[in-house]
Design a protein around this motif. Structure first.
Motif, PDB file in Angstrom:
ATOM      1  N   VAL A  29       2.720  -8.862   1.589  1.00  0.00           N
ATOM      2  CA  VAL A  29       4.024  -8.452   2.126  1.00  0.00           C
ATOM      3  C   VAL A  29       5.061  -8.736   1.041  1.00  0.00           C
ATOM      4  O   VAL A  29       5.306  -9.881   0.679  1.00  0.00           O
ATOM      5  CB  VAL A  29       4.367  -9.217   3.418  1.00  0.00           C
ATOM      6  CG1 VAL A  29       5.732  -8.811   3.927  1.00  0.00           C
ATOM      7  CG2 VAL A  29       3.302  -8.991   4.456  1.00  0.00           C
ATOM      8  N   ARG A  72       8.204  -2.717   3.848  1.00  0.00           N
ATOM      9  CA  ARG A  72       7.929  -4.104   4.259  1.00  0.00           C
ATOM     10  C   ARG A  72       7.546  -4.159   5.730  1.00  0.00           C
ATOM     11  O   ARG A  72       6.643  -4.893   6.124  1.00  0.00           O
ATOM     12  CB  ARG A  72       9.147  -4.970   3.970  1.00  0.00           C
ATOM     13  CG  ARG A  72       8.937  -6.437   4.347  1.00  0.00           C
ATOM     14  CD  ARG A  72      10.212  -7.245   4.080  1.00  0.00           C
ATOM     15  NE  ARG A  72      10.085  -8.574   4.591  1.00  0.00           N
ATOM     16  CZ  ARG A  72       9.641  -9.619   3.893  1.00  0.00           C
ATOM     17  NH1 ARG A  72       9.283  -9.456   2.638  1.00  0.00           N
ATOM     18  NH2 ARG A  72       9.564 -10.810   4.450  1.00  0.00           N
ATOM     19  N   GLN A  73       8.203  -3.379   6.574  1.00  0.00           N
ATOM     20  CA  GLN A  73       7.896  -3.364   8.003  1.00  0.00           C
ATOM     21  C   GLN A  73       6.468  -2.865   8.243  1.00  0.00           C
ATOM     22  O   GLN A  73       5.745  -3.406   9.082  1.00  0.00           O
ATOM     23  CB  GLN A  73       8.909  -2.488   8.761  1.00  0.00           C
ATOM     24  CG  GLN A  73      10.322  -3.036   8.785  1.00  0.00           C
ATOM     25  CD  GLN A  73      10.398  -4.368   9.490  1.00  0.00           C
ATOM     26  OE1 GLN A  73       9.811  -4.585  10.526  1.00  0.00           O
ATOM     27  NE2 GLN A  73      11.139  -5.300   8.879  1.00  0.00           N
ATOM     28  N   ARG A  74       6.071  -1.830   7.502  1.00  0.00           N
ATOM     29  CA  ARG A  74       4.697  -1.331   7.612  1.00  0.00           C
ATOM     30  C   ARG A  74       3.697  -2.403   7.186  1.00  0.00           C
ATOM     31  O   ARG A  74       2.642  -2.571   7.793  1.00  0.00           O
ATOM     32  CB  ARG A  74       4.516  -0.065   6.774  1.00  0.00           C
ATOM     33  CG  ARG A  74       5.118   1.172   7.403  1.00  0.00           C
ATOM     34  CD  ARG A  74       4.641   2.441   6.716  1.00  0.00           C
ATOM     35  NE  ARG A  74       4.956   2.477   5.297  1.00  0.00           N
ATOM     36  CZ  ARG A  74       6.083   2.969   4.777  1.00  0.00           C
ATOM     37  NH1 ARG A  74       7.006   3.480   5.569  1.00  0.00           N
ATOM     38  NH2 ARG A  74       6.277   2.967   3.471  1.00  0.00           N
ATOM     39  N   GLN A  75       4.024  -3.132   6.125  1.00  0.00           N
ATOM     40  CA  GLN A  75       3.142  -4.191   5.652  1.00  0.00           C
ATOM     41  C   GLN A  75       3.019  -5.308   6.686  1.00  0.00           C
ATOM     42  O   GLN A  75       1.922  -5.836   6.924  1.00  0.00           O
ATOM     43  CB  GLN A  75       3.645  -4.756   4.320  1.00  0.00           C
ATOM     44  CG  GLN A  75       3.525  -3.782   3.163  1.00  0.00           C
ATOM     45  CD  GLN A  75       4.222  -4.255   1.920  1.00  0.00           C
ATOM     46  OE1 GLN A  75       5.070  -5.147   1.966  1.00  0.00           O
ATOM     47  NE2 GLN A  75       3.886  -3.628   0.786  1.00  0.00           N
ATOM     48  N   LEU A  76       4.122  -5.663   7.305  1.00  0.00           N
ATOM     49  CA  LEU A  76       4.098  -6.699   8.344  1.00  0.00           C
ATOM     50  C   LEU A  76       3.253  -6.254   9.540  1.00  0.00           C
ATOM     51  O   LEU A  76       2.487  -7.033  10.116  1.00  0.00           O
ATOM     52  CB  LEU A  76       5.518  -7.042   8.803  1.00  0.00           C
ATOM     53  CG  LEU A  76       6.360  -7.854   7.817  1.00  0.00           C
ATOM     54  CD1 LEU A  76       7.803  -7.932   8.284  1.00  0.00           C
ATOM     55  CD2 LEU A  76       5.773  -9.244   7.654  1.00  0.00           C
ATOM     56  N   LYS A  77       3.414  -4.984   9.900  1.00  0.00           N
ATOM     57  CA  LYS A  77       2.638  -4.438  11.015  1.00  0.00           C
ATOM     58  C   LYS A  77       1.146  -4.426  10.667  1.00  0.00           C
ATOM     59  O   LYS A  77       0.297  -4.769  11.509  1.00  0.00           O
ATOM     60  CB  LYS A  77       3.122  -3.024  11.323  1.00  0.00           C
ATOM     61  CG  LYS A  77       2.721  -2.493  12.650  1.00  0.00           C
ATOM     62  CD  LYS A  77       3.398  -1.155  12.880  1.00  0.00           C
ATOM     63  CE  LYS A  77       3.392  -0.790  14.322  1.00  0.00           C
ATOM     64  NZ  LYS A  77       4.064   0.469  14.584  1.00  0.00           N
ATOM     65  N   LYS A  99      14.107  -7.523   2.693  1.00  0.00           N
ATOM     66  CA  LYS A  99      14.217  -7.490   4.158  1.00  0.00           C
ATOM     67  C   LYS A  99      15.235  -6.438   4.586  1.00  0.00           C
ATOM     68  O   LYS A  99      15.170  -5.921   5.688  1.00  0.00           O
ATOM     69  CB  LYS A  99      14.658  -8.854   4.691  1.00  0.00           C
ATOM     70  CG  LYS A  99      13.590  -9.914   4.570  1.00  0.00           C
ATOM     71  CD  LYS A  99      14.055 -11.196   5.220  1.00  0.00           C
ATOM     72  CE  LYS A  99      12.997 -12.261   5.130  1.00  0.00           C
ATOM     73  NZ  LYS A  99      13.431 -13.504   5.740  1.00  0.00           N
ATOM     74  N   ARG A 100      16.207  -6.176   3.711  1.00  0.00           N
ATOM     75  CA  ARG A 100      17.234  -5.179   4.011  1.00  0.00           C
ATOM     76  C   ARG A 100      17.364  -4.208   2.844  1.00  0.00           C
ATOM     77  O   ARG A 100      17.020  -4.525   1.720  1.00  0.00           O
ATOM     78  CB  ARG A 100      18.588  -5.869   4.221  1.00  0.00           C
ATOM     79  CG  ARG A 100      18.608  -6.752   5.437  1.00  0.00           C
ATOM     80  CD  ARG A 100      20.005  -7.367   5.614  1.00  0.00           C
ATOM     81  NE  ARG A 100      19.982  -8.384   6.625  1.00  0.00           N
ATOM     82  CZ  ARG A 100      19.696  -9.658   6.423  1.00  0.00           C
ATOM     83  NH1 ARG A 100      19.422 -10.095   5.222  1.00  0.00           N
ATOM     84  NH2 ARG A 100      19.704 -10.514   7.417  1.00  0.00           N
ATOM     85  N   ARG A 116      12.844  -1.495   2.934  1.00  0.00           N
ATOM     86  CA  ARG A 116      12.706  -2.209   4.205  1.00  0.00           C
ATOM     87  C   ARG A 116      11.574  -1.621   5.059  1.00  0.00           C
ATOM     88  O   ARG A 116      10.784  -2.355   5.652  1.00  0.00           O
ATOM     89  CB  ARG A 116      14.020  -2.154   4.974  1.00  0.00           C
ATOM     90  CG  ARG A 116      13.968  -2.905   6.300  1.00  0.00           C
ATOM     91  CD  ARG A 116      15.335  -2.876   7.008  1.00  0.00           C
ATOM     92  NE  ARG A 116      15.313  -3.681   8.211  1.00  0.00           N
ATOM     93  CZ  ARG A 116      14.851  -3.279   9.385  1.00  0.00           C
ATOM     94  NH1 ARG A 116      14.360  -2.061   9.494  1.00  0.00           N
ATOM     95  NH2 ARG A 116      14.855  -4.074  10.436  1.00  0.00           N
ATOM     96  N   LYS A 117      11.493  -0.276   5.118  1.00  0.00           N
ATOM     97  CA  LYS A 117      10.452   0.370   5.925  1.00  0.00           C
ATOM     98  C   LYS A 117       9.059   0.039   5.391  1.00  0.00           C
ATOM     99  O   LYS A 117       8.122  -0.170   6.160  1.00  0.00           O
ATOM    100  CB  LYS A 117      10.665   1.886   5.953  1.00  0.00           C
ATOM    101  CG  LYS A 117      11.840   2.301   6.800  1.00  0.00           C
ATOM    102  CD  LYS A 117      11.926   3.796   6.902  1.00  0.00           C
ATOM    103  CE  LYS A 117      13.109   4.182   7.767  1.00  0.00           C
ATOM    104  NZ  LYS A 117      13.210   5.621   7.926  1.00  0.00           N
TER     105      LYS A 117
END
Length: 166
Positions: A123, A135-140, A127-128, A132-133
């Motif tokens: 990850v 990173r969000q995919r990686q977190l998911k 964060k902003r 950001r998208k």
């Protein structure tokens, strides 16, 4: 189960092979025929004294209506197996070959899934703002991976528990 002589047994077996050519299964069973109470004689001290000859029982079923068998005495065994073997060779030519390519693809897919489950998800990114998208995919993906690892451990634990209970 219907008991037949050798010729009618082979004729019905050939007809059964012909009827199940497109789809269906046939189970063939060979075993030594013993009668009730004769199994006790197997525990004799000297097996060289035993001169009895046991017939061979050959059974056929298709899992449905067709169930028939025959007894083959040891003197008739060579003749029966010659005819039986010729029938099997003639009938086995209609079998389909295994699709090894598809099996190989399934094994490769399973290996990829296992690798994906064990490789750590990195990850990175802000964060902003831009990225950001991603990173969000990686977190998911990381959460999904942890869930699949948890389920795999539960399956292993359940398998070990059922194996120890058996």
């Amino acid at each position: 189960m219907e008991l037949l002589n050798h010729d009618s047994f082979l004729q019905r077996l050939a007809a059964l092979f012909e009827s199940s050519k497109d789809h269906g299964s046939i189970w063939l069973t060979h075993k030594r025929l013993i009668h009730d109470g004769e199994d006790v004689a197997m525990a004799q001290a000297d097996p060289a004294d035993d001169t009895r000859e046991y017939p061979c029982l050959v059974r056929v079923t298709d899992g449905g209506d067709a169930k028939f068998s025959t007894h083959v005495n040891s003197g008739e065994l060579q003749k029966f197996h010659a005819a039986y073997g010729a029938l099997l060779k003639a009938s086995m030519g209609t079998l389909r070959k295994r699709d090894k390519k598809r099996e190989k693809q399934r094994v490769e897919q399973a290996a990829r899934r296992k690798k994906k489950m064990t490789d750590p998800v990195v990850v990175d990114g802000p964060k902003r703002g831009n990225g950001r998208k991603k990173r969000q995919r990686q977190l998911k993906a990381e959460a999904k991976q942890l869930e699949s690892q948890r389920k795999a451990k539960e399956r292993e634990a359940a398998g070990a528990k059922s194996a120890s209970a058996s």
